[in-house]
Scaffold this motif. Structure first.
Motif, short mmCIF file in Angstrom:
data_model
loop_
_atom_site.label_atom_id
_atom_site.label_comp_id
_atom_site.label_asym_id
_atom_site.label_seq_id
_atom_site.Cartn_x
_atom_site.Cartn_y
_atom_site.Cartn_z
N ILE A 1 0.87 -1.18 0.00
CA ILE A 1 0.00 0.00 0.00
C ILE A 1 0.90 1.23 0.00
CG2 ILE A 1 -1.77 1.32 1.23
CD1 ILE A 1 -2.46 -1.33 2.70
N ILE A 2 0.65 2.16 -0.91
CA ILE A 2 1.36 3.43 -0.92
C ILE A 2 0.35 4.53 -0.60
CG2 ILE A 2 2.74 5.06 -2.24
CD1 ILE A 2 3.79 2.77 -3.88
N ALA A 3 0.63 5.30 0.43
CA ALA A 3 -0.28 6.35 0.87
C ALA A 3 0.40 7.70 0.85
CB ALA A 3 -0.78 6.04 2.28
N ALA A 4 -0.35 8.72 0.54
CA ALA A 4 0.17 10.09 0.46
C ALA A 4 0.09 10.77 1.82
CB ALA A 4 -0.60 10.88 -0.59
N GLN A 5 0.83 10.22 2.77
CA GLN A 5 0.90 10.81 4.09
C GLN A 5 2.25 10.48 4.69
OE1 GLN A 5 -2.90 9.26 5.75
NE2 GLN A 5 -3.23 11.43 6.15
N SER A 6 2.68 11.29 5.61
CA SER A 6 3.92 10.98 6.31
C SER A 6 3.62 9.94 7.38
CB SER A 6 4.48 12.25 6.95
OG SER A 6 3.71 12.60 8.07
N PRO A 7 4.64 9.29 7.89
CA PRO A 7 4.40 8.28 8.94
C PRO A 7 3.70 8.84 10.17
CG PRO A 7 6.62 8.08 8.08
CD PRO A 7 6.03 9.33 7.47
N THR A 8 3.96 10.09 10.53
CA THR A 8 3.31 10.67 11.70
C THR A 8 1.86 11.06 11.43
OG1 THR A 8 4.18 12.85 11.14
CG2 THR A 8 5.45 11.53 12.70
N GLU A 9 1.50 11.21 10.16
CA GLU A 9 0.12 11.57 9.81
C GLU A 9 -0.74 10.35 9.51
OE1 GLU A 9 0.88 15.72 7.38
OE2 GLU A 9 1.08 13.83 6.33
N LEU A 10 -0.11 9.19 9.42
CA LEU A 10 -0.83 8.00 8.99
C LEU A 10 -2.01 7.70 9.90
CD1 LEU A 10 -0.74 5.86 6.79
CD2 LEU A 10 0.59 4.44 8.33
N ASP A 11 -3.16 7.66 9.31
CA ASP A 11 -4.41 7.37 10.01
C ASP A 11 -5.31 6.69 8.99
OD1 ASP A 11 -6.92 7.31 11.17
OD2 ASP A 11 -6.98 9.45 11.61
N ALA A 12 -5.66 5.47 9.24
CA ALA A 12 -6.42 4.69 8.26
C ALA A 12 -7.71 5.38 7.81
CB ALA A 12 -6.74 3.31 8.81
N SER A 13 -8.31 6.17 8.68
CA SER A 13 -9.56 6.82 8.32
C SER A 13 -9.35 8.00 7.38
CB SER A 13 -10.31 7.28 9.57
OG SER A 13 -9.57 8.28 10.24
N ALA A 14 -8.13 8.54 7.33
CA ALA A 14 -7.90 9.73 6.52
C ALA A 14 -6.82 9.52 5.46
CB ALA A 14 -7.49 10.89 7.43
N THR A 15 -6.40 8.28 5.27
CA THR A 15 -5.31 7.99 4.34
C THR A 15 -5.75 8.20 2.90
OG1 THR A 15 -4.36 6.41 5.86
CG2 THR A 15 -3.75 6.17 3.57
N THR A 16 -4.89 8.84 2.13
CA THR A 16 -5.10 8.98 0.70
C THR A 16 -4.27 7.89 0.02
OG1 THR A 16 -5.43 11.35 0.89
CG2 THR A 16 -4.88 10.51 -1.30
N ILE A 17 -4.94 6.85 -0.42
CA ILE A 17 -4.26 5.72 -1.05
C ILE A 17 -3.91 6.09 -2.49
CG2 ILE A 17 -4.46 3.30 -1.78
CD1 ILE A 17 -4.39 3.65 1.27
N LEU A 18 -2.63 5.90 -2.84
CA LEU A 18 -2.18 6.12 -4.21
C LEU A 18 -2.25 4.82 -5.01
CD1 LEU A 18 0.97 8.32 -3.55
CD2 LEU A 18 -1.40 9.05 -3.92
N ALA A 19 -1.90 3.74 -4.36
CA ALA A 19 -1.89 2.44 -5.05
C ALA A 19 -1.82 1.34 -4.02
CB ALA A 19 -0.68 2.34 -5.98
N LYS A 20 -2.30 0.17 -4.41
CA LYS A 20 -2.13 -1.03 -3.60
C LYS A 20 -2.21 -2.23 -4.52
CE LYS A 20 -6.88 -0.75 -1.85
NZ LYS A 20 -7.69 -0.75 -0.63
N TRP A 21 -1.51 -3.29 -4.13
CA TRP A 21 -1.47 -4.50 -4.93
C TRP A 21 -0.91 -5.65 -4.10
CZ3 TRP A 21 1.84 -0.40 -5.48
CH2 TRP A 21 3.21 -0.65 -5.33
N GLU A 22 -1.12 -6.84 -4.62
CA GLU A 22 -0.52 -8.03 -4.03
C GLU A 22 0.57 -8.50 -4.97
OE1 GLU A 22 -3.37 -10.98 -2.36
OE2 GLU A 22 -4.84 -9.56 -3.14
N VAL A 23 1.64 -9.04 -4.37
CA VAL A 23 2.79 -9.42 -5.17
C VAL A 23 3.51 -10.60 -4.52
CG1 VAL A 23 4.36 -7.79 -4.04
CG2 VAL A 23 4.75 -8.41 -6.42
N ALA A 24 4.23 -11.34 -5.34
CA ALA A 24 5.03 -12.47 -4.88
C ALA A 24 6.11 -12.00 -3.89
CB ALA A 24 5.67 -13.17 -6.08
N PRO A 25 6.73 -12.92 -3.16
CA PRO A 25 7.70 -12.53 -2.13
C PRO A 25 8.79 -11.57 -2.61
CG PRO A 25 7.19 -14.84 -1.88
CD PRO A 25 6.50 -14.37 -3.15
N GLU A 26 9.31 -11.73 -3.81
CA GLU A 26 10.37 -10.84 -4.29
C GLU A 26 9.84 -9.48 -4.74
OE1 GLU A 26 8.84 -13.43 -7.44
OE2 GLU A 26 9.76 -13.89 -5.52
N GLY A 27 8.55 -9.28 -4.70
CA GLY A 27 7.96 -8.01 -5.10
C GLY A 27 8.22 -6.86 -4.15
#
Length: 117
Positions: A7-33
């Motif tokens: 998951i890539i989110a447009a927030q800093s680690p200190t701002e991270l809040d699941a209710s307010a996160t702006t998701i840029l992308a997410k995906w599932e990938v094999a272990p080397e991903g």
């Protein structure tokens, strides 16, 4: 390990809040991903701020992370085999180009990599 949910989110680690996160992308990938993220850390372009797979958390500037989205996800060039010639996989890709377009190059992003074991 079965793989990673990234998951890539447009927030800093200190701002991270699941209710307010702006998701840029997410995906599932094999272990080397997750290797591209490790490469960014090793190059000094990202910082791992949490580890253990539940999740691994990284801080990275958009200028370093977003080109990877374009190169690996948008152009569909994610490798189909790893160095041991084992098949890899990429699935459930969700991109939000409207959110990505709003990111400035110096914006701090959070990447979470959840172990799917």
């Amino acid at each position: 390990m079965l793989g990673w949910w990234i998951i890539i989110a447009a927030q800093s680690p200190t701002e991270l809040d699941a209710s307010a996160t702006t998701i840029l992308a997410k995906w599932e990938v094999a272990p080397e991903g997750i290797n591209w993220i490790v490469d960014l850390v090793e190059a000094g372009k990202a910082e791992q701020i949490k580890y253990g797979g539940y999740p691994n958390r990284y801080a990275v500037r958009a200028t370093h992370a977003l080109p990877v989205l374009a190169d690996k996800l948008l152009s569909d060039t994610f490798p189909t085999t790893n160095d041991k010639m084992q098949p890899t996989w990429l699935k459930n890709v969700e991109l939000h180009p409207d959110h990505i377009a709003l990111c400035s190059p110096d914006q701090l992003l959070v990447i979470e990599a959840w172990d799917q074991s």
